[in-house]
Scaffold this motif. Structure first.
Motif, PDB file in Angstrom:
ATOM      1  N   GLY A 197       7.204  -1.019  -1.593  1.00 51.27           N
ATOM      2  CA  GLY A 197       6.046  -0.920  -0.751  1.00 51.27           C
ATOM      3  C   GLY A 197       5.872  -2.926  -1.425  1.00 51.27           C
ATOM      4  O   GLY A 197       4.480  -3.371  -0.869  1.00 51.27           O
ATOM      5  N   ASN A 199       5.920  -7.120  -0.814  1.00 47.65           N
ATOM      6  CA  ASN A 199       5.688  -7.744  -0.674  1.00 47.65           C
ATOM      7  C   ASN A 199       6.821  -8.398  -0.064  1.00 47.65           C
ATOM      8  O   ASN A 199       7.685  -8.973  -0.952  1.00 47.65           O
ATOM      9  CB  ASN A 199       4.216  -9.538  -0.084  1.00 47.65           C
ATOM     10  N   ARG A 297       8.396  -2.842   4.919  1.00 49.15           N
ATOM     11  CA  ARG A 297       7.381  -3.655   4.510  1.00 49.15           C
ATOM     12  C   ARG A 297       7.167  -4.824   5.209  1.00 49.15           C
ATOM     13  O   ARG A 297       7.717  -5.973   4.314  1.00 49.15           O
ATOM     14  CB  ARG A 297       6.061  -3.299   3.302  1.00 49.15           C
TER      15      ARG A 297
END
Length: 306
Positions: A197, A199, A297
C-alpha cells in the motif's frame, strides 16, 4: 441285650409323645425340615436305629442360565465409529477442496505463478530471438506485479525466480541474468510496494533506483562477457561530445571526468524514472480493466481520470 433286659425288668416301654420325620426342603441352603406329630410312636429299636443312622441332607443343584448375546454388539459400535471417522475425513477433504480452503488456495497460487512464469519466459525468449524486445519490454514486469498483488510478496518472488530458471534452461545464464537486472527487479519492487500500500512517490523513487541499478549491472555484466570496459567507452564518448559542443559554442572549457560521471548517473536515473512512471500509468490502467482496482492505491487525479 443289656438295654433290652433293663427295659424288660422294669417293664418300661419308651413312649415318645412325638416322632421326627424328615422332608427335603427345596431351597439353596439344603437344610432339613422336621415336622412333629403327636399321634405317632416309635419303638425302642427304631429309635436306636434313628440315632445311629447318619442324616444326609439333600441339595438341589440349580443350573446357571446361558449367556446370551447383548442387544448392542461391539461390532456395530466399531462400525459406527468407523463411519463417523470416515465422514469426518470426508468433511475435512471437502473443506480443503473448498474455494476458501488452504489446499485449494496453495494449489491455485502454485498454478498461477507457474503459468505467469511460463508465459513471461516464452515471450521474452521469442522477443529476443525475433529482435522485438523493445516492443514488449514494458510488459515483462507485469506478471510479477500481478502475482505480488494476488498472492503477496512471496508469490511475486516465486514468479520472478521461476521465470529466471526457465530462461536459464532455454537461453542460458546470460539471458536469465539480463531479465533479472532489467525487468525482474523492477517488477518485484513495484509489486511488493503496491502490495504493502505504498504511495506513488515512494514507489516511483524505489523502482527508479532498482531500474538504474539493474541498468548499470547489465552494462558491467556485458563488459565482463565481451572483455571490454563499456562504461569507460560511454563516458569517453560523452566527454568528447561535450567538448565538441562547448568548442562550437565558443566556451573554452574542458569538462572533467568527475563531471562526466555525474552527468552519466543523472541521465541514467532520469531515463529510469521516466520509464518507471510510464510503467505505473500503464499497469494501473491495465489492472483497473482487469477488475483489480481495489488492490491499487492510485493518486486522486488518476482515479478521477479512470
Amino acid at each position: 441285650m443289656k438295654i433290652m433286659n433293663i427295659l424288660q425288668i422294669h417293664n418300661l416301654k419308651p413312649q415318645f409323645p412325638c416322632t421326627f420325620r424328615t422332608f427335603p426342603h427345596h431351597s439353596l441352603s439344603g437344610s432339613l425340615n422336621f415336622s412333629l406329630r403327636k399321634s405317632t410312636r416309635l419303638s425302642s429299636s427304631s429309635f436306636l436305629l434313628l440315632l445311629v443312622t447318619p442324616i444326609r441332607p439333600t441339595f438341589k443343584i440349580f443350573t446357571v442360565s446361558r449367556i446370551e448375546a447383548p442387544f448392542f454388539e461391539n461390532n456395530k459400535e466399531e462400525e459406527e465409529e468407523d463411519e463417523e471417522r470416515n465422514s469426518a475425513t470426508n468433511l475435512t477433504e471437502f473443506e480443503d477442496l473448498a474455494p476458501d480452503g488452504v489446499v485449494y488456495q496453495n494449489t491455485l497460487r502454485l498454478v498461477e505463478c507457474s503459468m505467469f512464469a511460463a508465459v513471461t519466459g516464452l515471450v521474452y525468449f521469442l522477443s529476443n530471438s525475433l529482435s522485438i524486445e523493445n516492443y514488449f519490454g514494458c510488459f515483462f514486469s507485469l506478471p510479477i506485479v500481478i502475482s505480488s498483488l494476488r498472492w503477496g510478496v512471496a508469490g511475486g518472488r516465486k514468479t520472478m525466480v521461476a521465470t529466471a530458471m526457465l530462461l536459464f534452461v532455454l537461453s542460458g545464464p546470460v539471458k536469465a541474468l539480463t531479465y533479472l537486472l532489467t525487468h525482474g527487479l523492477v517488477g518485484f519492487t513495484m509489486g511488493s510496494l503496491w502490495r504493502m500500500g505504498a504511495n506513488w512517490g515512494l514507489s516511483i523513487f524505489l523502482c527508479t533506483i532498482a531500474r538504474a541499478t539493474g541498468a548499470v549491472g547489465y552494462v558491467l555484466t556485458s563488459s565482463f562477457l565481451i572483455r571490454e570496459n563499456i562504461l569507460a567507452l560511454i563516458t569517453i564518448n560523452i566527454h568528447a561530445s561535450l567538448t565538441f559542443i562547448f568548442a562550437a559554442a565558443g566556451i573554452n572549457t574542458v569538462p572533467s571526468m568527475n563531471f562526466i560521471y555525474s552527468l552519466f548517473g543523472i541521465l541514467v536515473v532520469l531515463n529510469s524514472g521516466f520509464f518507471v512512471f510510464l510503467l505505473h500509468l500503464l499497469y494501473s490502467v491495465f489492472l483497473t480493466r482487469l477488475g483489480m482496482k481495489d488492490s491499487l492505491r492510485l493518486p486522486r487525479w488518476l482515479e478521477k481520470a479512470l
